[in-house]
Design a protein around this motif. Structure first.
Motif, mmCIF file in Angstrom:
data_model
loop_
_atom_site.group_PDB
_atom_site.id
_atom_site.type_symbol
_atom_site.label_atom_id
_atom_site.label_comp_id
_atom_site.label_asym_id
_atom_site.label_seq_id
_atom_site.Cartn_x
_atom_site.Cartn_y
_atom_site.Cartn_z
ATOM 1 N N GLY A 64 21.794 29.577 27.999
ATOM 2 C CA GLY A 64 21.481 30.063 26.661
ATOM 3 C C GLY A 64 20.491 29.137 25.992
ATOM 4 N N ALA A 65 20.881 28.590 24.847
ATOM 5 C CA ALA A 65 19.998 27.668 24.131
ATOM 6 C C ALA A 65 19.657 26.480 25.021
ATOM 7 C CB ALA A 65 20.673 27.194 22.849
ATOM 8 N N GLU A 66 18.384 26.058 24.992
ATOM 9 C CA GLU A 66 17.943 24.980 25.877
ATOM 10 C C GLU A 66 17.275 23.835 25.142
ATOM 11 O OE1 GLU A 66 14.506 25.466 28.156
ATOM 12 O OE2 GLU A 66 13.400 26.338 26.479
ATOM 13 N N ALA A 67 17.046 23.957 23.828
ATOM 14 C CA ALA A 67 16.323 22.921 23.095
ATOM 15 C C ALA A 67 16.672 23.013 21.612
ATOM 16 C CB ALA A 67 14.817 23.070 23.299
ATOM 17 N N PHE A 68 16.266 21.991 20.873
ATOM 18 C CA PHE A 68 16.456 21.998 19.425
ATOM 19 C C PHE A 68 15.152 21.596 18.752
ATOM 20 C CE2 PHE A 68 17.783 17.845 20.998
ATOM 21 C CZ PHE A 68 17.098 16.954 20.176
ATOM 22 N N ALA A 69 14.896 22.193 17.590
ATOM 23 C CA ALA A 69 13.680 21.893 16.846
ATOM 24 C C ALA A 69 13.779 20.513 16.214
ATOM 25 C CB ALA A 69 13.452 22.953 15.772
ATOM 26 N N THR A 70 12.662 19.809 16.196
ATOM 27 C CA THR A 70 12.628 18.463 15.628
ATOM 28 C C THR A 70 12.046 18.447 14.222
ATOM 29 O OG1 THR A 70 10.474 18.046 16.650
ATOM 30 C CG2 THR A 70 12.425 17.428 17.909
ATOM 31 N N ARG A 71 11.930 19.640 13.604
ATOM 32 C CA ARG A 71 11.311 19.704 12.275
ATOM 33 C C ARG A 71 12.150 19.014 11.207
ATOM 34 N NH1 ARG A 71 12.875 25.189 13.196
ATOM 35 N NH2 ARG A 71 14.716 25.759 11.983
ATOM 36 N N SER A 72 13.427 18.796 11.500
ATOM 37 C CA SER A 72 14.284 18.066 10.567
ATOM 38 C C SER A 72 15.074 17.033 11.353
ATOM 39 C CB SER A 72 15.239 19.018 9.840
ATOM 40 O OG SER A 72 16.325 19.378 10.678
ATOM 41 N N ALA A 73 15.703 16.125 10.612
ATOM 42 C CA ALA A 73 16.466 15.059 11.254
ATOM 43 C C ALA A 73 17.908 15.459 11.536
ATOM 44 C CB ALA A 73 16.457 13.811 10.367
ATOM 45 N N ALA A 74 18.272 16.722 11.248
ATOM 46 C CA ALA A 74 19.675 17.126 11.322
ATOM 47 C C ALA A 74 20.260 16.982 12.718
ATOM 48 C CB ALA A 74 19.817 18.569 10.836
ATOM 49 N N VAL A 75 19.574 17.497 13.723
ATOM 50 C CA VAL A 75 20.114 17.434 15.083
ATOM 51 C C VAL A 75 20.021 16.020 15.650
ATOM 52 C CG1 VAL A 75 20.043 18.444 17.386
ATOM 53 C CG2 VAL A 75 19.484 19.851 15.401
ATOM 54 N N PRO A 76 18.887 15.323 15.518
ATOM 55 C CA PRO A 76 18.854 13.930 15.991
ATOM 56 C C PRO A 76 19.928 13.057 15.360
ATOM 57 C CG PRO A 76 16.622 14.718 15.599
ATOM 58 C CD PRO A 76 17.545 15.779 15.085
ATOM 59 N N GLN A 77 20.243 13.307 14.104
ATOM 60 C CA GLN A 77 21.292 12.512 13.448
ATOM 61 C C GLN A 77 22.644 12.747 14.113
ATOM 62 O OE1 GLN A 77 21.621 13.111 9.200
ATOM 63 N NE2 GLN A 77 23.670 12.206 9.126
ATOM 64 N N LEU A 78 22.960 14.012 14.381
ATOM 65 C CA LEU A 78 24.222 14.316 15.061
ATOM 66 C C LEU A 78 24.242 13.691 16.446
ATOM 67 C CD1 LEU A 78 26.926 15.835 15.256
ATOM 68 C CD2 LEU A 78 25.640 17.817 16.094
ATOM 69 N N ILE A 79 23.141 13.800 17.154
ATOM 70 C CA ILE A 79 23.052 13.234 18.505
ATOM 71 C C ILE A 79 23.267 11.724 18.473
ATOM 72 C CG2 ILE A 79 21.386 12.722 20.346
ATOM 73 C CD1 ILE A 79 20.337 15.585 19.972
ATOM 74 N N GLN A 80 22.695 11.066 17.466
ATOM 75 C CA GLN A 80 22.882 9.627 17.336
ATOM 76 C C GLN A 80 24.342 9.286 17.060
ATOM 77 O OE1 GLN A 80 20.898 7.851 13.960
ATOM 78 N NE2 GLN A 80 20.836 5.833 14.928
ATOM 79 N N GLU A 81 24.980 10.044 16.177
ATOM 80 C CA GLU A 81 26.382 9.796 15.847
ATOM 81 C C GLU A 81 27.289 10.004 17.048
ATOM 82 O OE1 GLU A 81 26.968 12.464 12.637
ATOM 83 O OE2 GLU A 81 25.918 11.225 11.171
ATOM 84 N N LEU A 82 26.874 10.874 17.960
ATOM 85 C CA LEU A 82 27.667 11.133 19.161
ATOM 86 C C LEU A 82 27.338 10.163 20.292
ATOM 87 C CD1 LEU A 82 27.459 15.043 19.229
ATOM 88 C CD2 LEU A 82 29.428 13.654 18.565
ATOM 89 N N GLY A 83 26.399 9.259 20.062
ATOM 90 C CA GLY A 83 26.047 8.269 21.075
ATOM 91 C C GLY A 83 25.190 8.813 22.199
ATOM 92 N N LEU A 84 24.376 9.845 21.905
ATOM 93 C CA LEU A 84 23.583 10.494 22.946
ATOM 94 C C LEU A 84 22.080 10.258 22.796
ATOM 95 C CD1 LEU A 84 25.365 13.988 23.026
ATOM 96 C CD2 LEU A 84 25.753 12.052 24.571
ATOM 97 N N SER A 85 21.684 9.381 21.904
ATOM 98 C CA SER A 85 20.254 9.216 21.625
ATOM 99 C C SER A 85 19.458 8.830 22.855
ATOM 100 C CB SER A 85 20.051 8.175 20.521
ATOM 101 O OG SER A 85 20.578 8.636 19.288
ATOM 102 N N ASP A 86 20.065 8.056 23.761
ATOM 103 C CA ASP A 86 19.327 7.625 24.955
ATOM 104 C C ASP A 86 19.148 8.754 25.961
ATOM 105 O OD1 ASP A 86 22.014 7.794 25.600
ATOM 106 O OD2 ASP A 86 21.994 6.029 26.892
ATOM 107 N N GLN A 87 19.752 9.923 25.681
ATOM 108 C CA GLN A 87 19.618 11.054 26.590
ATOM 109 C C GLN A 87 18.654 12.122 26.073
ATOM 110 O OE1 GLN A 87 23.246 12.492 28.517
ATOM 111 N NE2 GLN A 87 24.379 10.788 27.605
ATOM 112 N N VAL A 88 18.027 11.885 24.925
ATOM 113 C CA VAL A 88 17.066 12.840 24.370
ATOM 114 C C VAL A 88 15.798 12.845 25.231
ATOM 115 C CG1 VAL A 88 15.587 13.371 22.394
ATOM 116 C CG2 VAL A 88 17.941 12.619 22.021
ATOM 117 N N VAL A 89 15.308 14.038 25.540
ATOM 118 C CA VAL A 89 14.098 14.178 26.348
ATOM 119 C C VAL A 89 13.115 15.105 25.649
ATOM 120 C CG1 VAL A 89 15.236 13.713 28.546
ATOM 121 C CG2 VAL A 89 15.150 16.056 27.692
#
Length: 485
Positions: A64-89
Motif C-alpha cells: 500500500g502506502a510506500e512513502a511520506f511527504a516531507t512538506r511538514s515536520a510531522a512524520v519525521p518528528q514521529l519517526i524520531q520519537e520512535l527511534g527510527l531516524s537512522d532508517q529514513v531513506v
C-alpha cells in the motif's frame, strides 16, 4: 463484537480506538503515553491499514502506502520519537516521468500538483510547447481579479473550502497546463478530476499564497521553498512496515491492549469514556449514527484502487528508462494504468534486496488502476475489475510505459492488491462536511449529558491524503482527549 461481560466493563479503559491503521496507532500511542488507559480494536488480523507488506518472489515489500511527504515536520518528528531516524531513506533523485498521448517526458523539476513554479523553464516548455508556456507565463503579470476577494471571504480556510484546482489553473495558466501537467497528476495521485478537487485540501496553503503573491507560479515557488530541504518524499529502509512495527512495540510497552480480529459493531459495547473512530469514512459514520445527529451523507464516501505489483527479469530496465515511474494522462489511449512506480529504481533498498534474493537484472514495478469517473461497463479498469483482467492489462501496460517490450516469461511473480474506500473524498466541499461531522460528534456527546462516549474521528478520509496529513491530525485529536482527562 459480542456484548461485553461485567468483568470487561469494570476493567474497560477510558479510551477505545476502533481501527488499527496508522491513524489509530498514532492516536492510541499519543493517548497512552499521556497516561490514559487505552484499548485498540482492529477487525483484520494485522495492524497498519493501508501500510501493509506483501511477498513477491520471496521479497517482502509495501503493498500500500510506500512513502511520506516531507512538506511538514510531522512524520519525521514521529519517526524520531520512535527511534527510527537512522532508517529514513530518500528516493532516487531521477524523479518521475509523464506519459502524454504524444510524448513521454520527465516531470518538471519544480511544481505542485503539476503547476509549474517557473513557466519558462526548459522542462516545462518541453511539455507545454512555446504557446502553452507563454499562456502560463501570463500568470506572472496578470491581475488576480476575483481570487483575492475569495481569499478575503475565507476560501481555503479549514472548514470553509477553497476553489477547485481546475478553476484556478485554467484561469491563471490556461487549459494546456491543466491538460498536460495537472490532470495526469491529480488523476493519478488523488484519483480525482481537477475541477472537482479542492485546492485547499490537495495543496494546503497554495491558494492563500497565490493571493498574497499575486501569481500562482510565484505561490508554487514560495510554498516549495518553505518546505524542508531535500526530497519531496522519503521512506524507511525495508518499507513503511517498519513504522507500524515500531508503533505496535511502543503500544505494547505502554500496556495498551491490542485486539486484532475483533470487529466493533456497537460502540456501546466498548463502555469507554472516549472513542476514537479510526476507520474509513462510511464505517465511521455508521458506527457514530446512534450517538450523533450527523449531516446527510455525501453521495461519494470514498473510492477504491487496485494495485498490480510485478517482479521482472529485465536487465534492459537497469538504465531506469522512465526514472522512478510514470504518471499517465487520461487522454492516453491503449494504456489502462493511471500510474506506474518503478519501485526498485525509486528505492535503493528494494534494488539491493532484489539483487540479493534473485541476482542482477531484476526489477519491481507497481501499476495503479482506477480513476474517478471511469466506466467499468465501457472497459475501464479499476477496483471492480477481476484479477485476471488487471494482470493481463498490467503485462501489456508495463512494456508500453517503459517503451520497451516485456515478454510474458520475464514476469516472475505478480499479484493484485485492492484497497476499498482507500482514497478520501477530495472534492470541493469535503472539508466543510468533515468539519460538520466532527462538530456533530462533539454535540452528540454534549446532548447526552455525558451518558454516552465522546466520539472523535481520525484517518485519511477526515484528514486528507498521506501520512503528513493523517499523523498530525491523529495527534491533535489525541491531545483533546488527554487535555480532557
Amino acid at each position: 463484537m459480542t456484548s461485553a461481560t461485567r468483568a470487561e466493563r469494570a476493567a474497560a479503559p477510558r479510551t477505545a480506538v476502533v481501527g488499527g491503521g496508522i491513524a489509530g496507532l498514532t492516536a492510541a500511542w499519543e493517548t497512552a503515553r499521556a497516561g490514559v488507559p487505552v484499548r485498540l480494536y482492529e477487525a483484520s488480523d494485522r495492524l497498519g491499514g493501508a501500510i501493509a507488506p506483501h511477498v513477491l518472489a520471496g521479497l517482502e515489500v509495501d503493498a500500500g502506502a510506500e512513502a511520506f511527504a516531507t512538506r511538514s515536520a510531522a512524520v519525521p518528528q514521529l519517526i524520531q520519537e520512535l527511534g527510527l531516524s537512522d532508517q529514513v531513506v530518500e528516493p532516487n533523485p531521477d524523479g518521475a516521468w509523464l506519459q502524454l498521448p504524444d510524448l513521454a517526458s520527465p516531470l518538471p523539476a519544480t511544481g505542485i500538483l503539476g503547476i509549474p513554479g517557473d513557466p519558462a523553464a526548459a522542462d516545462v516548455v518541453a511539455i507545454l510547447g512555446e504557446e502553452g508556456a507563454r499562456r502560463a507565463a501570463e500568470d506572472l503579470s496578470r491581475p488576480l481579479e476575483g481570487w483575492g476577494a475569495a481569499a478575503e471571504a475565507g476560501a481555503g480556510a479549514a472548514g470553509v473550502g477553497a476553489p477547485s484546482v481546475g478553476a484556478v489553473v485554467r484561469d491563471r495558466m490556461g487549459q494546456t497546463v491543466l491538460d498536460r501537467l495537472v490532470t495526469p497528476i491529480v488523476s493519478g495521485v488523488h484519483s480525482a478530476q481537477a475541477d472537482d478537487l479542492d485546492m485547499g485540501n490537495a495543496a494546503p496553503g497554495l491558494f492563500e499564497a497565490m493571493c498574497q503573491e499575486g501569481s500562482l507560479a510565484r505561490a508554487v515557488a514560495k510554498v516549495r521553498s518553505s518546505a524542508p530541504a531535500g526530497s519531496a518524499v522519503n521512506s524507511l529502509e525495508g518499507g513503511l512496515k517498519t513504522l507500524v512495527a515500531a508503533l505496535e512495540q511502543k503500544l505494547t510497552e505502554l500496556g495498551v491492549e491490542i485486539r486484532t480480529g475483533t470487529e466493533v459493531t456497537n460502540l456501546g459495547d466498548l463502555d469507554a469514556e472516549h472513542v476514537i473512530l479510526a476507520v474509513d469514512g462510511p464505517r465511521a459514520l455508521g458506527l457514530a449514527a446512534p450517538y450523533a445527529d450527523l449531516p446527510p451523507q455525501q453521495a461519494e464516501l470514498g473510492r477504491g484502487v487496485s494495485l498490480v505489483s510485478m517482479v521482472l527479469k529485465a536487465p534492459e530496465l537497469d538504465a531506469r528508462p522512465r526514472g522512478t515511474g510514470m504518471l499517465v494522462a487520461p487522454s492516453v489511449e491503449g494504456i489502462g494504468a493511471k500510474a506506474m512506480t518503478h519501485v526498485s529504481a525509486k528505492w535503493d533498498w528494494a534494488s539491493r534486496a532484489l539483487t540479493q534474493q534473485l541476482g542482477e537484472g531484476h526489477h519491481l514495478v507497481r501499476l495503479s488502476y482506477g480513476r474517478v469517473g471511469d466506466d467499468p461497463a465501457a472497459g475501464a479498469l479499476g477496483f471492480a475489475s477481476s484479477d485476471e483482467q488487471l494482470l493481463q492489462a498490467a503485462a501489456a501496460d508495463v512494456g508500453a510505459l517503459f517503451g520497451l517490450p516485456i515478454a510474458g516469461e520475464q514476469i516472475l511473480d505478480a499479484d493484485v492488491v485492492r484497497w476499498q474506500k482507500a482514497l478520501p473524498q477530495a472534492s470541493a466541499g469535503h472539508q466543510q462536511y468533515v468539519a460538520q461531522v466532527r462538530e456533530a460528534l462533539a454535540q452528540g456527546w454534549s446532548a447526552q449529558s455525558r451518558s454516552g462516549p465522546r466520539l472523535y474521528a481520525v484517518g485519511s478520509w477526515f484528514a486528507g491524503t498521506g501520512l503528513a496529513r493523517v499523523i498530525p491530525d491523529a495527534r491533535a485529536v489525541a491531545e483533546l482527549i488527554t487535555n480532557d482527562s
